[in-house]
Design a protein around this motif. Structure first.
Motif, PDB file in Angstrom:
ATOM      1  N   ARG A   1       2.072  -5.417   0.565  1.00 36.89           N
ATOM      2  CA  ARG A   1       1.556  -4.859  -0.673  1.00 36.89           C
ATOM      3  C   ARG A   1       2.553  -3.829  -1.188  1.00 36.89           C
ATOM      4  O   ARG A   1       3.288  -3.209  -0.422  1.00 36.89           O
ATOM      5  N   SER A   2       2.569  -3.646  -2.508  1.00 38.52           N
ATOM      6  CA  SER A   2       3.493  -2.675  -3.084  1.00 38.52           C
ATOM      7  C   SER A   2       2.895  -2.017  -4.310  1.00 38.52           C
ATOM      8  O   SER A   2       2.152  -2.656  -5.071  1.00 38.52           O
ATOM      9  N   ILE A   3       3.231  -0.761  -4.502  1.00 40.99           N
ATOM     10  CA  ILE A   3       2.983  -0.092  -5.769  1.00 40.99           C
ATOM     11  C   ILE A   3       4.023  -0.580  -6.773  1.00 40.99           C
ATOM     12  O   ILE A   3       4.975  -1.270  -6.409  1.00 40.99           O
TER      13      ILE A   3
ATOM     14  N   TYR B   1      -7.503   5.036  -2.552  1.00 43.95           N
ATOM     15  CA  TYR B   1      -6.216   5.552  -3.005  1.00 43.95           C
ATOM     16  C   TYR B   1      -5.293   4.440  -3.502  1.00 43.95           C
ATOM     17  O   TYR B   1      -4.307   4.716  -4.177  1.00 43.95           O
ATOM     18  N   ASN B   2      -5.593   3.191  -3.160  1.00 49.79           N
ATOM     19  CA  ASN B   2      -4.883   2.027  -3.706  1.00 49.79           C
ATOM     20  C   ASN B   2      -5.899   1.049  -4.265  1.00 49.79           C
ATOM     21  O   ASN B   2      -7.005   0.911  -3.714  1.00 49.79           O
TER      22      ASN B   2
ATOM     23  N   GLU C   1       6.422   4.285   3.579  1.00 47.26           N
ATOM     24  CA  GLU C   1       5.823   3.030   4.024  1.00 47.26           C
ATOM     25  C   GLU C   1       6.222   2.779   5.479  1.00 47.26           C
ATOM     26  O   GLU C   1       7.309   3.176   5.914  1.00 47.26           O
ATOM     27  N   PRO C   2       5.356   2.099   6.230  1.00 49.94           N
ATOM     28  CA  PRO C   2       5.697   1.780   7.622  1.00 49.94           C
ATOM     29  C   PRO C   2       6.705   0.633   7.702  1.00 49.94           C
ATOM     30  O   PRO C   2       6.613  -0.338   6.965  1.00 49.94           O
ATOM     31  N   TYR C   3       7.656   0.791   8.592  1.00 54.05           N
ATOM     32  CA  TYR C   3       8.726  -0.195   8.784  1.00 54.05           C
ATOM     33  C   TYR C   3       8.775  -0.538  10.271  1.00 54.05           C
ATOM     34  O   TYR C   3       8.890   0.357  11.118  1.00 54.05           O
TER      35      TYR C   3
ATOM     36  N   MET D   1       0.827  -1.184   0.000  1.00 55.68           N
ATOM     37  CA  MET D   1       0.000   0.000   0.000  1.00 55.68           C
ATOM     38  C   MET D   1       0.871   1.248   0.000  1.00 55.68           C
ATOM     39  O   MET D   1       2.024   1.219   0.398  1.00 55.68           O
ATOM     40  N   CYS D   2       0.266   2.342  -0.426  1.00 53.84           N
ATOM     41  CA  CYS D   2       0.954   3.622  -0.371  1.00 53.84           C
ATOM     42  C   CYS D   2      -0.102   4.687  -0.110  1.00 53.84           C
ATOM     43  O   CYS D   2      -0.971   4.924  -0.951  1.00 53.84           O
ATOM     44  N   SER D   3      -0.012   5.330   1.045  1.00 57.95           N
ATOM     45  CA  SER D   3      -1.010   6.320   1.418  1.00 57.95           C
ATOM     46  C   SER D   3      -0.482   7.744   1.373  1.00 57.95           C
ATOM     47  O   SER D   3      -1.267   8.687   1.543  1.00 57.95           O
ATOM     48  N   ASN D   4       0.823   7.922   1.158  1.00 53.94           N
ATOM     49  CA  ASN D   4       1.361   9.278   1.077  1.00 53.94           C
ATOM     50  C   ASN D   4       2.701   9.280   0.351  1.00 53.94           C
ATOM     51  O   ASN D   4       3.455   8.308   0.407  1.00 53.94           O
TER      52      ASN D   4
END
Length: 205
Positions: free
Chosen positions: A167-169, A71-72, A103-105, A1-4
């Motif tokens: 998940r990834s863009i 957004y995704n 992304e969160p790590y 995912m990518c939210s920002n």
């Protein structure tokens, strides 16, 4: 995912297009979240065109922004989704120019948001899909980022909670950009690339 993410600058977009942008664009934030606007690249009369797009796809049938996250868009099963099926099957694909995304790590159970960027500091383009909604007070392009399962991706599997699906863009490389914008929905997966450690790096706050 990518939210920002950090959108590319207009000069970086001009370099991507190898053309000066003559279309007047409103100013936009240097850090984009859902419902913010930024430049996206679409196909118009066989050429690449820059328009302002709102992050989070609003389907053409909606008369106001939807109240759920758009957004995704997951590529798996996308043709069964009421919101995403029409622009997908009508091949309404776009490129989203970025400088970086976040992304969160998780380390020792704690989240540290990571800035993910090209090692050469160049802008890049991410695979997206757009809709034009004429029903709002101000007709607007909206867009979503297409995502895939990244459990086996060497680089992008590092992010998100350990017990959650990764998940990834997806990247659209320079040589694939025009073809991606003009591709059918049956073809786009072959025009998208994974985000790899050889080109990208990440850094925490």
């Amino acid at each position: 995912m990518c939210s920002n993410f950090e959108p590319a600058t207009l000069k970086q977009i001009e370099a991507i297009l190898d053309n000066q942008i003559t279309l007047g664009l409103d100013s936009y934030k240097n850090h984009v979240y859902p419902k913010d606007q930024c430049p996206i690249i679409i196909s118009s009369d066989g050429n690449m065109k820059v328009v302002m797009g709102q992050f989070g796809l609003s389907p053409k049938w909606a008369n106001q922004p939807v109240d759920y996250s758009t957004y995704n868009a997951r590529l798996e099963g996308i043709e069964s989704k009421k919101t995403f099926e029409p622009p997908f099957t009508h091949n309404q694909f776009c490129l989203v120019p970025m400088q970086a995304f976040f992304e969160p790590y998780y380390l020792d159970g704690k989240n540290d948001w990571q800035r993910i960027y090209r090692k050469d500091s160049q802008a890049f383009t991410i695979a997206g899909m757009f809709e034009f909604n004429p029903h709002f007070n101000d007709p607007i392009h909206t867009f979503t980022l297409l995502t895939h399962n990244a459990n086996n991706d060497a680089f992008m599997s590092r992010f998100h909670r350990p017990e959650k699906e990764k998940r990834s863009i997806s990247l659209v490389e320079e040589q694939q950009r025009s073809e991606y914008l003009h591709a059918s929905h049956q073809e786009i997966k072959n025009l998208m690339s994974k985000i790899e450690n050889e080109i990208f790096a990440h850094k925490g706050s």
